[in-house]
Design an enzyme around this catalytic site. Structure first.
Site, PDB file in Angstrom:
ATOM      1  N   ILE A 193      33.556  -6.108  17.670  1.00 48.46           N
ATOM      2  CA  ILE A 193      32.094  -6.066  17.543  1.00 48.46           C
ATOM      3  C   ILE A 193      31.696  -6.877  16.309  1.00 48.46           C
ATOM      4  O   ILE A 193      32.228  -6.666  15.227  1.00 48.46           O
ATOM      5  CB  ILE A 193      31.593  -4.612  17.408  1.00 48.46           C
ATOM      6  CG1 ILE A 193      32.021  -3.790  18.631  1.00 48.46           C
ATOM      7  CG2 ILE A 193      30.080  -4.583  17.233  1.00 48.46           C
ATOM      8  CD1 ILE A 193      31.451  -4.267  19.961  1.00 48.46           C
TER       9      ILE A 193
ATOM     10  N   GLU B  15      40.820  12.765  25.302  1.00 46.63           N
ATOM     11  CA  GLU B  15      39.784  11.750  25.069  1.00 46.63           C
ATOM     12  C   GLU B  15      38.537  12.099  25.870  1.00 46.63           C
ATOM     13  O   GLU B  15      37.398  11.990  25.398  1.00 46.63           O
ATOM     14  CB  GLU B  15      40.291  10.363  25.504  1.00 46.63           C
ATOM     15  CG  GLU B  15      41.379   9.781  24.640  1.00 46.63           C
ATOM     16  CD  GLU B  15      41.807   8.420  25.121  1.00 46.63           C
ATOM     17  OE1 GLU B  15      40.939   7.598  25.460  1.00 46.63           O
ATOM     18  OE2 GLU B  15      43.025   8.167  25.161  1.00 46.63           O
TER      19      GLU B  15
ATOM     20  N   ASN C  94      33.742   4.603  18.555  1.00 45.01           N
ATOM     21  CA  ASN C  94      34.888   4.116  19.327  1.00 45.01           C
ATOM     22  C   ASN C  94      35.861   5.269  19.533  1.00 45.01           C
ATOM     23  O   ASN C  94      35.953   6.178  18.703  1.00 45.01           O
ATOM     24  CB  ASN C  94      35.598   2.984  18.564  1.00 45.01           C
ATOM     25  CG  ASN C  94      36.805   2.429  19.323  1.00 45.01           C
ATOM     26  OD1 ASN C  94      36.721   2.115  20.499  1.00 45.01           O
ATOM     27  ND2 ASN C  94      37.953   2.364  18.643  1.00 45.01           N
TER      28      ASN C  94
ATOM     29  N   HIS D 199      39.862   6.084  19.974  1.00 46.80           N
ATOM     30  CA  HIS D 199      41.180   5.469  19.783  1.00 46.80           C
ATOM     31  C   HIS D 199      42.245   6.502  20.158  1.00 46.80           C
ATOM     32  O   HIS D 199      42.147   7.665  19.718  1.00 46.80           O
ATOM     33  CB  HIS D 199      41.356   5.017  18.327  1.00 46.80           C
ATOM     34  CG  HIS D 199      42.670   4.322  18.080  1.00 46.80           C
ATOM     35  ND1 HIS D 199      42.908   3.025  18.488  1.00 46.80           N
ATOM     36  CD2 HIS D 199      43.814   4.772  17.516  1.00 46.80           C
ATOM     37  CE1 HIS D 199      44.164   2.708  18.167  1.00 46.80           C
ATOM     38  NE2 HIS D 199      44.732   3.732  17.582  1.00 46.80           N
TER      39      HIS D 199
ATOM     40  N   LYS E 292      37.170  -5.932  22.767  1.00 48.02           N
ATOM     41  CA  LYS E 292      36.653  -7.055  21.980  1.00 48.02           C
ATOM     42  C   LYS E 292      36.110  -6.556  20.644  1.00 48.02           C
ATOM     43  O   LYS E 292      35.638  -5.423  20.550  1.00 48.02           O
ATOM     44  CB  LYS E 292      35.513  -7.755  22.756  1.00 48.02           C
ATOM     45  CG  LYS E 292      35.929  -8.301  24.110  1.00 48.02           C
ATOM     46  CD  LYS E 292      36.953  -9.427  23.977  1.00 48.02           C
ATOM     47  CE  LYS E 292      37.304 -10.001  25.351  1.00 48.02           C
ATOM     48  NZ  LYS E 292      38.366 -11.027  25.270  1.00 48.02           N
TER      49      LYS E 292
ATOM     50  N   ASP F  38      39.467  -0.176  13.748  1.00 47.35           N
ATOM     51  CA  ASP F  38      39.790   1.266  13.746  1.00 47.35           C
ATOM     52  C   ASP F  38      39.741   1.882  12.343  1.00 47.35           C
ATOM     53  O   ASP F  38      40.415   2.884  12.075  1.00 47.35           O
ATOM     54  CB  ASP F  38      41.206   1.488  14.333  1.00 47.35           C
ATOM     55  CG  ASP F  38      41.322   0.950  15.754  1.00 47.35           C
ATOM     56  OD1 ASP F  38      42.405   0.463  16.104  1.00 47.35           O
ATOM     57  OD2 ASP F  38      40.323   0.997  16.486  1.00 47.35           O
TER      58      ASP F  38
ATOM     59  N   GLY G  39      37.662   2.545  32.759  1.00 46.63           N
ATOM     60  CA  GLY G  39      36.415   3.224  32.460  1.00 46.63           C
ATOM     61  C   GLY G  39      36.444   4.727  32.629  1.00 46.63           C
ATOM     62  O   GLY G  39      35.413   5.367  32.855  1.00 46.63           O
ATOM     63  N   SER G  40      37.625   5.343  32.521  1.00 51.99           N
ATOM     64  CA  SER G  40      37.683   6.812  32.707  1.00 51.99           C
ATOM     65  C   SER G  40      36.876   7.540  31.635  1.00 51.99           C
ATOM     66  O   SER G  40      36.281   8.585  31.905  1.00 51.99           O
ATOM     67  CB  SER G  40      39.126   7.306  32.720  1.00 51.99           C
ATOM     68  OG  SER G  40      39.720   7.184  31.440  1.00 51.99           O
ATOM     69  N   ASN G  41      36.827   6.964  30.417  1.00 56.43           N
ATOM     70  CA  ASN G  41      36.014   7.591  29.368  1.00 56.43           C
ATOM     71  C   ASN G  41      34.520   7.442  29.686  1.00 56.43           C
ATOM     72  O   ASN G  41      33.730   8.348  29.454  1.00 56.43           O
ATOM     73  CB  ASN G  41      36.335   6.974  28.002  1.00 56.43           C
ATOM     74  CG  ASN G  41      37.585   7.592  27.386  1.00 56.43           C
ATOM     75  OD1 ASN G  41      37.544   8.727  26.944  1.00 56.43           O
ATOM     76  ND2 ASN G  41      38.668   6.861  27.392  1.00 56.43           N
TER      77      ASN G  41
HETATM   78  C1  GRF Z   1      41.817   4.775  26.378  1.00 60.96           C
HETATM   79  O1  GRF Z   1      43.142   5.192  26.168  1.00 60.96           O
HETATM   80  C2  GRF Z   1      41.149   4.592  25.054  1.00 60.96           C
HETATM   81  O2  GRF Z   1      41.611   5.468  24.057  1.00 60.96           O
HETATM   82  C3  GRF Z   1      41.533   3.212  24.688  1.00 60.96           C
HETATM   83  O3  GRF Z   1      41.594   2.482  25.885  1.00 60.96           O
HETATM   84  C4  GRF Z   1      41.770   3.370  26.959  1.00 60.96           C
HETATM   85  C5  GRF Z   1      40.580   3.181  27.843  1.00 60.96           C
HETATM   86  O4  GRF Z   1      40.702   3.903  28.972  1.00 60.96           O
HETATM   87  N1  GRF Z   1      40.575   2.675  23.751  1.00 60.96           N
HETATM   88  P1  GRF Z   1      39.467   3.955  29.984  1.00 60.96           P
HETATM   89  O5  GRF Z   1      39.068   2.518  30.284  1.00 60.96           O
HETATM   90  O6  GRF Z   1      38.367   4.720  29.325  1.00 60.96           O
HETATM   91  O7  GRF Z   1      40.049   4.656  31.177  1.00 60.96           O
END
Ligand code: GRF
Length: 209
Positions: free
Chosen positions: A97, A183, A111, A113, A95, A154, A16-18
């Site tokens: 959608i 990201e 999304n 990627h 998963k 994608d 979940g870093s994003n």
């Molecule tokens: C990221 O590299 C994202 O591009 C991909 O999965 C990874 C998720 O990382 N879809 P996080 O869970 O957000 O850390």
């Protein structure tokens, strides 16, 4: 913290870093939005503990729901309506959608990627697999793409892309780390643009005004 009437939902499967980057940007005032809920595809998603610590509503549907497109679509339509969600953000969500949800939710699903689509995208292309393929191909640059989600894997129109160099001696891990940093820039930037109604869509050509 002031609440915003622009509600988003964030879907996660991993660390979940994003998701955390989006939440930090909201707390810093860089995104005029509020995370209405986080949906995890598994109870092991590390980002769920962050949601818990930050009192962000979160839940994990029963595993079988992800294999029943119509039930999953119904749940997503019900939850996004209940929380008045305007944008769904897939942040490392593994998963698929359901097409019905994409259609009925009128398309505001994005999304992230970890490659420059359309290269190195599609079914099975996630996480380490992407960076391994980029290195095996001998690419000199890679990067990340934020794109609209459509019924393909994608294949939705890109919104923001940003590149990084592939360096001699890179491993999938070192490349992943370099890409993850951008990201964490481009996903919050894109969410901020949606929240500020600055996204202009003309077919597959999407611009931030
Ligand atoms: C990221 O590299 C994202 O591009 C991909 O999965 C990874 C998720 O990382 N879809 P996080 O869970 O957000 O850390």
């Amino acid at each position: 913290m002031a609440t915003s009437n622009y509600k988003i939902a964030v879907f996660i499967s991993g660390g979940g870093s994003n998701f955390k980057a989006i939440h930090s940007a909201i707390q810093n005032g860089d995104i005029a939005a509020e995370i209405a809920f986080v949906l995890g595809s598994t109870k092991n998603a590390g980002g769920l503990s962050y949601a818990n610590q930050n009192e962000i509503t979160h839940f994990v549907p029963d595993a079988e729901i992800f294999t029943d497109e119509s039930v999953f679509a119904e749940l997503l339509l019900q939850k996004t309506k209940e929380y008045d969600v305007k944008l769904v953000v897939l942040a490392g969500f593994l998963k698929k959608i359901p097409a019905r949800f994409i259609h009925d939710f009128s398309g505001n699903i994005i999304n992230i990627h970890p490659a420059l689509l359309p290269s190195f995208g599609g079914k099975g292309m996630y996480g380490r697999h992407v960076h391994k393929a980029v290195l095996e191909y001998g690419c000199k640059i890679s990067g990340a793409t934020v794109h609209l989600v459509n019924s393909g894997y994608d294949t939705g129109a890109p919104i923001v892309q940003r590149s990084v160099p592939v360096l001699p001696g890179d491993t999938p891990e070192t490349l992943a780390e370099r890409i993850l940093k951008i990201e964490h820039e481009i996903l919050p930037e894109t969410v901020a643009a949606f929240a500020a109604d600055k996204i202009k869509i003309d077919g597959r050509h999407i611009y931030i005004e």
